[in-house]
Motif scaffolding. Structure first.
Motif, PDB file in Angstrom:
ATOM      1  N   THR A  42       0.808  -1.219   0.000  1.00  0.00           N
ATOM      2  CA  THR A  42       0.000   0.000   0.000  1.00  0.00           C
ATOM      3  C   THR A  42       0.840   1.268   0.000  1.00  0.00           C
ATOM      4  OG1 THR A  42      -0.163  -0.116   2.414  1.00  0.00           O
ATOM      5  CG2 THR A  42      -1.966  -1.107   1.124  1.00  0.00           C
ATOM      6  N   SER A  43       2.109   1.150   0.422  1.00  0.00           N
ATOM      7  CA  SER A  43       2.980   2.323   0.370  1.00  0.00           C
ATOM      8  C   SER A  43       4.441   1.889   0.369  1.00  0.00           C
ATOM      9  CB  SER A  43       2.713   3.262   1.563  1.00  0.00           C
ATOM     10  OG  SER A  43       3.081   2.646   2.774  1.00  0.00           O
ATOM     11  N   ASN A  45       8.009   3.896   1.423  1.00  0.00           N
ATOM     12  CA  ASN A  45       8.502   5.135   2.031  1.00  0.00           C
ATOM     13  C   ASN A  45       9.991   5.069   2.306  1.00  0.00           C
ATOM     14  OD1 ASN A  45       5.921   6.555   2.435  1.00  0.00           O
ATOM     15  ND2 ASN A  45       5.467   4.793   3.736  1.00  0.00           N
ATOM     16  N   SER A  49      11.880  10.605  -0.595  1.00  0.00           N
ATOM     17  CA  SER A  49      11.148   9.906  -1.656  1.00  0.00           C
ATOM     18  C   SER A  49      10.474  10.856  -2.649  1.00  0.00           C
ATOM     19  CB  SER A  49      10.124   8.941  -1.067  1.00  0.00           C
ATOM     20  OG  SER A  49       9.166   9.638  -0.298  1.00  0.00           O
ATOM     21  N   ASP A  50      10.249  12.093  -2.240  1.00  0.00           N
ATOM     22  CA  ASP A  50       9.659  13.065  -3.167  1.00  0.00           C
ATOM     23  C   ASP A  50      10.679  13.575  -4.183  1.00  0.00           C
ATOM     24  OD1 ASP A  50       7.223  12.849  -1.912  1.00  0.00           O
ATOM     25  OD2 ASP A  50       7.611  14.533  -0.560  1.00  0.00           O
ATOM     26  N   LYS A  63       8.119   3.385  -6.576  1.00  0.00           N
ATOM     27  CA  LYS A  63       6.710   3.799  -6.592  1.00  0.00           C
ATOM     28  C   LYS A  63       5.858   2.837  -7.421  1.00  0.00           C
ATOM     29  CE  LYS A  63       7.547   7.365  -4.094  1.00  0.00           C
ATOM     30  NZ  LYS A  63       7.312   7.315  -2.685  1.00  0.00           N
ATOM     31  N   VAL A  66       3.783   0.183  -5.435  1.00  0.00           N
ATOM     32  CA  VAL A  66       2.518   0.499  -4.764  1.00  0.00           C
ATOM     33  C   VAL A  66       1.397  -0.154  -5.573  1.00  0.00           C
ATOM     34  CG1 VAL A  66       0.940   2.348  -4.090  1.00  0.00           C
ATOM     35  CG2 VAL A  66       3.417   2.637  -3.793  1.00  0.00           C
ATOM     36  N   ASN A  67       0.513  -0.859  -4.893  1.00  0.00           N
ATOM     37  CA  ASN A  67      -0.602  -1.637  -5.455  1.00  0.00           C
ATOM     38  C   ASN A  67      -0.170  -2.968  -6.072  1.00  0.00           C
ATOM     39  OD1 ASN A  67      -2.570   0.258  -4.712  1.00  0.00           O
ATOM     40  ND2 ASN A  67      -2.138   1.461  -6.542  1.00  0.00           N
ATOM     41  N   ASN A  85       0.800  -1.214 -10.983  1.00  0.00           N
ATOM     42  CA  ASN A  85       0.701   0.235 -10.994  1.00  0.00           C
ATOM     43  C   ASN A  85       0.386   0.693 -12.413  1.00  0.00           C
ATOM     44  OD1 ASN A  85       1.308   3.087 -10.898  1.00  0.00           O
ATOM     45  ND2 ASN A  85       2.300   2.652  -8.939  1.00  0.00           N
ATOM     46  N   ASP A 137       5.510  -4.837   7.526  1.00  0.00           N
ATOM     47  CA  ASP A 137       6.457  -4.008   6.776  1.00  0.00           C
ATOM     48  C   ASP A 137       7.691  -4.827   6.443  1.00  0.00           C
ATOM     49  OD1 ASP A 137       4.864  -1.713   7.098  1.00  0.00           O
ATOM     50  OD2 ASP A 137       5.882  -1.143   8.955  1.00  0.00           O
ATOM     51  N   TYR A 153       8.457  -1.078   2.735  1.00  0.00           N
ATOM     52  CA  TYR A 153       7.330  -1.540   1.927  1.00  0.00           C
ATOM     53  C   TYR A 153       6.245  -1.993   2.905  1.00  0.00           C
ATOM     54  CZ  TYR A 153      11.070  -1.863  -1.541  1.00  0.00           C
ATOM     55  OH  TYR A 153      12.120  -1.585  -2.366  1.00  0.00           O
ATOM     56  N   THR A 154       5.090  -1.334   2.881  1.00  0.00           N
ATOM     57  CA  THR A 154       4.010  -1.670   3.778  1.00  0.00           C
ATOM     58  C   THR A 154       2.996  -2.553   3.055  1.00  0.00           C
ATOM     59  OG1 THR A 154       4.312   0.376   5.013  1.00  0.00           O
ATOM     60  CG2 THR A 154       2.178  -0.735   5.254  1.00  0.00           C
TER      61      THR A 154
END
Length: 158
Positions: A42-43, A45, A49-50, A63, A66-67, A85, A137, A153-154
């Motif tokens: 789900t995420s 981090n 990361s931005d 990224k 994710v999913n 993704n 995680d 990685y969650t």
């Protein structure tokens, strides 16, 4: 008779001093059973990361995970994963995996791509944290400009 007793004591001493590091290969089966089933990341981090792009598992941008869907089978330590993704920057990818928790409690992962696990020399050792029936995680270490950072990685159970 004394000679036999001395020989028996010598053999008992050798057997009694046997190293346990090779014998002690227990894994955490209880946690492995908790991980059984279908999961989604789900995420993802990590610090910066931005601004910083990180390629995860030598496959794709972090990224893109994710999913992604992951299936863990605990009785044979196999499963599969698929990147889901929809971003145009992400690749379509899926692979069978092998996994287990080693005796240090770390999560060991290999992407097998239809090879036998013993034929795959690359793998990943991650830290597993916050394990519940519905989430956990995985934490990997990455090198960012010469500094080691954690990428988390969650996972959520489907």
């Amino acid at each position: 008779m004394k000679k036999h007793l001395i020989v028996l004591l010598f053999i008992a001493t050798i057997v009694g001093c046997k190293s346990t590091s090779v014998v002690n290969t227990k894994v955490d089966n209880k946690t492995e059973r908790i991980l059984k089933g279908n999961w989604t990341i789900t995420s993802v981090n990590y610090p910066g990361s931005d601004y910083i792009k990180v390629e995860s598992f030598y496959l794709a941008d972090s990224k893109c995970f994710v999913n992604s869907n992951w299936n863990f089978i605990s009785n044979n330590n196999k499963g599969d994963m698929k990147l889901n993704n929809s971003s145009s920057a992400c690749i379509d990818y899926s692979s069978p995996i092998t996994w287990y928790l080693n005796k240090e409690g770390q999560f060991v992962l290999k992407f097998t791509n239809d090879y036998k696990a013993k034929e795959v020399s690359n793998g990943f050792v991650l830290t597993i944290n916050n394990v519940t029936e519905t989430s956990f995680d995985l934490v990997d270490k990455i090198n960012v400009a010469g500094s080691i950072k954690s990428i988390t990685y969650t996972f959520q159970k489907n």
